[in-house]
Design an enzyme around this catalytic site. Structure first.
Site, mmCIF file in Angstrom:
data_model
loop_
_atom_site.group_PDB
_atom_site.id
_atom_site.type_symbol
_atom_site.label_atom_id
_atom_site.label_comp_id
_atom_site.label_asym_id
_atom_site.label_seq_id
_atom_site.Cartn_x
_atom_site.Cartn_y
_atom_site.Cartn_z
ATOM 1 N N ASP A 33 59.226 17.336 77.138
ATOM 2 C CA ASP A 33 58.358 17.095 75.981
ATOM 3 C C ASP A 33 57.577 15.785 76.083
ATOM 4 O OD1 ASP A 33 59.205 19.497 74.760
ATOM 5 O OD2 ASP A 33 61.034 18.515 74.069
ATOM 6 N N GLU A 206 54.407 26.601 69.454
ATOM 7 C CA GLU A 206 54.934 25.279 69.092
ATOM 8 C C GLU A 206 54.220 24.196 69.894
ATOM 9 O OE1 GLU A 206 59.019 24.827 70.267
ATOM 10 O OE2 GLU A 206 58.777 26.044 72.061
#
Ligand code: NAG
Length: 444
Positions: A33, A206
């Site tokens: 991430d 997402e």
């Protein structure tokens, strides 16, 4: 045809060096991430952290790395953790982002509130390397969503988007630690996010990464769980309306999730993402990688492919200044750790491990190498190799035992033949077990 291994080997060596992988960009731990931010002449990279051997997303802390040249990454260690920074949370230290404002840095992080839902917390620091503290001592918002991304619009209004399921935003107040006007849900439609297999019939899953470049707003996101690929939409304002623009990067690489981040740095553009490219890599042991790219003239993003090449180095590294040992273009076997006195050092060094430092500009030639080291065993040696792991041996430094892993001592050795700009390999040799720790090094 006359065949000679002696003539072929140097050619093979050059080829192997040319394809030397610098992706994923962190090798000492699993990272996921990516959230890069340009601060001054460096890129700082916020990452979350998969535990080695993990089979779930019970993640505990956030890490920071930085680079001045896109090739050599310095490890700044743990900058926030659920246990020490956010006592109101219990688990799930997931994808966040840092932004600068008011001469401070603000970091938005999702985590699970103790006994509650996924929530988004906010930490604040005067320096990006910390110390970071929980800004408000409670969640900024809690609505069972994740993946905060933050952008300050031209008029100074800051927006915090978040997602999964759905896409939402709040308008942050100027203090960056509160918001006004309630949570807004962004309608997802096929025209905004393409037709796909998500429950709403679009591709939006997402990980939105929202930014503005040349009067166009971008929303790059993880699409179509799972395996996810990366897609994007653009819009005329920070709140859209979003128009679907297509795929940025196909799904690949042993991780069923992905998470995009895009920055410009020193005149070039970069897409950060994650996959499972390290040894032991999987959907729960991920690694951040980066690809350079050039926008098309109409502002659209070309289709990118995951590579193991990484980004070309921008400039060179100065070996005649103090270089933290945890500054690495690539490494094998080593790990990093916070030192008792503060700072980070290289640890768990065993025979055969190495660190590659890309593009060290030796100029007319180095005469000596010094390193600050510690060893609770009998030490070992650092071989200084140029060009490749088996390249020219420019010096060998003997590292003695110092009677403790935190008992630091400077060692110096002579160097011969290190000139011009070369990749430097610190190759560690010795007996069995851990040999020594290294704090920093410097040529003279
Ligand atoms: C994971 O653990 C194995 C076994 O100890 C080790 O060899 C490997 O380097 C570790 N990898 C990472 C990325 O931490």
């Amino acid at each position: 045809m006359y065949f000679s291994w002696a003539r072929l080997l140097p050619v093979l060596g050059t080829l192997l060096h040319a394809v030397q992988a610098d992706n994923p960009i962190i090798q000492s731990i699993y990272t996921a991430d990516p959230a890069p931010i340009v601060v001054g002449d460096k890129v700082y990279l916020l990452a979350d952290h998969d535990e080695n051997g993990s089979t779930n997303y019970n993640m505990k802390d956030w890490r920071l790395f930085s680079t001045a040249d896109m090739a050599n990454w310095q490890d700044h260690g743990v900058i926030a953790s659920i246990a020490t920074t956010f006592p109101w949370a219990d688990i799930n230290a997931w994808a966040g982002q840092i932004i600068a404002r008011n001469n401070k840095f603000y970091m938005y992080l999702p985590m699970r509130r103790r006994g509650g839902n996924m929530a988004i917390g906010v930490a604040v620091a005067n320096s990006i390397t910390g110390p970071w503290k929980d800004a408000i001592g409670k969640p900024l918002l809690e609505n069972a969503r994740i993946d905060p991304t933050v952008w300050i619009d031209d008029n100074g209004q800051a927006y915090l988007y978040f997602a999964n399921p759905g896409l939402f935003y709040v308008k942050l107040n100027a203090d960056m630690v509160s918001y006004s006007g309630g949570i807004v849900q962004v309608p997802t439609s096929v025209s905004s996010f393409g037709s796909g297999r998500e429950p709403d019939g679009t591709t939006f899953a997402e990980g939105p990464w929202i930014y503005k470049r040349n009067n166009l707003y971008y929303n790059v996101y993880a699409a179509q769980c799972c395996s996810e690929d990366l897609r994007y939409s653009t819009g005329p304002s920070i709140t859209g309306p979003w128009t679907y623009r297509g795929v940025v990067m196909a799904s690949a690489g042993k991780s069923f999730t992905n998470h995009p981040a895009v920055i410009d740095f020193k005149g070039k553009s970069y897409l950060f993402y994650h996959n499972g490219a390290l040894p032991g890599g999987s959907g729960y042991t991920r690694s951040i990688a980066v690809e350079p790219f050039t926008y098309n003239s109409d502002g659209t993003i070309p289709l990118l492919t995951m590579t193991n090449a990484g980004a070309p180095q921008v400039g060179t590294l100065n070996p005649y200044t103090r270089n933290e040992a945890e500054t690495m273009a690539f490494s094998s076997g080593v790990q990093t750790e916070a030192m008792t006195e503060g700072g980070i050092s290289l640890i768990n060094i065993e025979n055969g491990d190495y660190v590659k430092v890309a593009g060290a500009a030796f100029g007319n030639g180095a005469k000596s190498f010094s390193a600050r080291v510690a060893s609770a065993t009998s030490g070992g040696k650092i071989e200084l190799r140029l060009g490749s792991l088996t390249g020219t041996l420019a010096g060998t430094c003997t590292i003695p035992g110092t009677n403790g892993w935190q008992t630091w001592k400077m060692v110096t050795c002579t160097v011969d033949g290190a000139s011009g700009t070369k990749d430097l390999y610190l190759r560690f040799v010795g007996g069995s077990g851990y040999l020594f720790n290294v704090d920093y090094w410097q040529f003279a």
